[in-house]
Design a protein around this motif. Sequence first.
Motif, PDB file in Angstrom:
ATOM      1  N   TYR A 109      -3.846  21.227 -49.431  1.00  0.00           N
ATOM      2  CA  TYR A 109      -2.386  21.209 -49.474  1.00  0.00           C
ATOM      3  C   TYR A 109      -1.801  20.215 -48.468  1.00  0.00           C
ATOM      4  O   TYR A 109      -0.663  19.802 -48.589  1.00  0.00           O
TER       5      TYR A 109
ATOM      6  N   LEU B 120      -0.923  34.242 -52.420  1.00  0.00           N
ATOM      7  CA  LEU B 120      -0.576  34.565 -51.031  1.00  0.00           C
ATOM      8  C   LEU B 120       0.810  34.052 -50.649  1.00  0.00           C
ATOM      9  O   LEU B 120       1.486  34.651 -49.812  1.00  0.00           O
TER      10      LEU B 120
ATOM     11  N   ARG C  73     -10.057  24.941 -46.851  1.00  0.00           N
ATOM     12  CA  ARG C  73      -9.479  24.478 -48.108  1.00  0.00           C
ATOM     13  C   ARG C  73      -7.957  24.321 -48.055  1.00  0.00           C
ATOM     14  O   ARG C  73      -7.375  23.647 -48.900  1.00  0.00           O
ATOM     15  N   ILE C  74      -7.319  24.874 -47.063  1.00  0.00           N
ATOM     16  CA  ILE C  74      -5.882  24.654 -46.910  1.00  0.00           C
ATOM     17  C   ILE C  74      -5.607  23.164 -46.754  1.00  0.00           C
ATOM     18  O   ILE C  74      -4.528  22.679 -47.083  1.00  0.00           O
TER      19      ILE C  74
ATOM     20  N   LEU D  99       2.871  24.086 -48.876  1.00  0.00           N
ATOM     21  CA  LEU D  99       2.322  24.271 -47.537  1.00  0.00           C
ATOM     22  C   LEU D  99       3.450  24.452 -46.521  1.00  0.00           C
ATOM     23  O   LEU D  99       3.362  25.300 -45.631  1.00  0.00           O
TER      24      LEU D  99
ATOM     25  N   PHE E 154      -9.811  29.046 -55.299  1.00  0.00           N
ATOM     26  CA  PHE E 154      -8.961  28.858 -54.121  1.00  0.00           C
ATOM     27  C   PHE E 154      -7.488  28.713 -54.465  1.00  0.00           C
ATOM     28  O   PHE E 154      -6.636  29.385 -53.879  1.00  0.00           O
ATOM     29  N   TYR E 155      -7.148  27.815 -55.381  1.00  0.00           N
ATOM     30  CA  TYR E 155      -5.737  27.569 -55.670  1.00  0.00           C
ATOM     31  C   TYR E 155      -5.032  28.835 -56.155  1.00  0.00           C
ATOM     32  O   TYR E 155      -3.910  29.123 -55.737  1.00  0.00           O
TER      33      TYR E 155
ATOM     34  N   TRP F 288       0.869  37.522 -43.504  1.00  0.00           N
ATOM     35  CA  TRP F 288      -0.549  37.469 -43.856  1.00  0.00           C
ATOM     36  C   TRP F 288      -1.346  38.077 -42.710  1.00  0.00           C
ATOM     37  O   TRP F 288      -1.198  37.677 -41.558  1.00  0.00           O
TER      38      TRP F 288
ATOM     39  N   PHE G 213      -4.550  31.155 -53.090  1.00  0.00           N
ATOM     40  CA  PHE G 213      -3.546  30.636 -52.170  1.00  0.00           C
ATOM     41  C   PHE G 213      -2.137  30.762 -52.752  1.00  0.00           C
ATOM     42  O   PHE G 213      -1.203  31.172 -52.050  1.00  0.00           O
ATOM     43  N   GLU G 214      -1.990  30.440 -54.016  1.00  0.00           N
ATOM     44  CA  GLU G 214      -0.683  30.557 -54.671  1.00  0.00           C
ATOM     45  C   GLU G 214      -0.190  32.004 -54.658  1.00  0.00           C
ATOM     46  O   GLU G 214       1.000  32.263 -54.442  1.00  0.00           O
TER      47      GLU G 214
ATOM     48  N   PHE H 114     -12.043  29.361 -46.817  1.00  0.00           N
ATOM     49  CA  PHE H 114     -10.632  29.514 -47.209  1.00  0.00           C
ATOM     50  C   PHE H 114      -9.732  28.680 -46.293  1.00  0.00           C
ATOM     51  O   PHE H 114      -8.870  27.930 -46.762  1.00  0.00           O
TER      52      PHE H 114
END
Length: 157
Positions: free
Chosen positions: A97, A66, A93-94, A107, A59-60, A72, A63-64, A90
């Motif tokens: 942040y 993105l 999991r935000i 974030l 995930f991290y 998006w 996300f990083e 997904f």
Amino acid sequence: MQQKLERSTVIIYSSARKNGNTQAHVNGFAEQNNVRVICLDDYKIAPYCYNKNYKNDDFYAVFEALLTYDHWVFASPVYWYSTTVQMKLFIDRITDYMDDEALKPKLRSLRSKHFSVLSNASSSEAPACFVEQFKNTFSYLGMQFINHNHKSTQKVA
């Protein structure tokens, strides 16, 4: 969303069928625009956990990556008025942040970003609640909604 995009764009998609209708919708959009495509199904994303004890989780890193894009585009089939499990994981999991002071500045960078939604289903339109889950979540995070494009998978007789 047929016009050429003027901002750096990434498509984030998930589908239970790798080469199905969602993939075709994503490919059609990607061919018209210079975009990166990320299939969430290619990554391991664990469910949100309060203790943040994730093992072998992607995930991290996803996300990083993105965060480098200004726009998006979330793409998913409509499953029982909702998105795929992997897309939901997904989104959930935000929260990592949101409740970690060291991650909050990243974030907050979402406030300068935009988002759109691509959907497909056998219906002629996506249910309002499907689109609203994306609008509500990402507007809450400060992102600006641009557009939604839905493709019906129903064959015309």
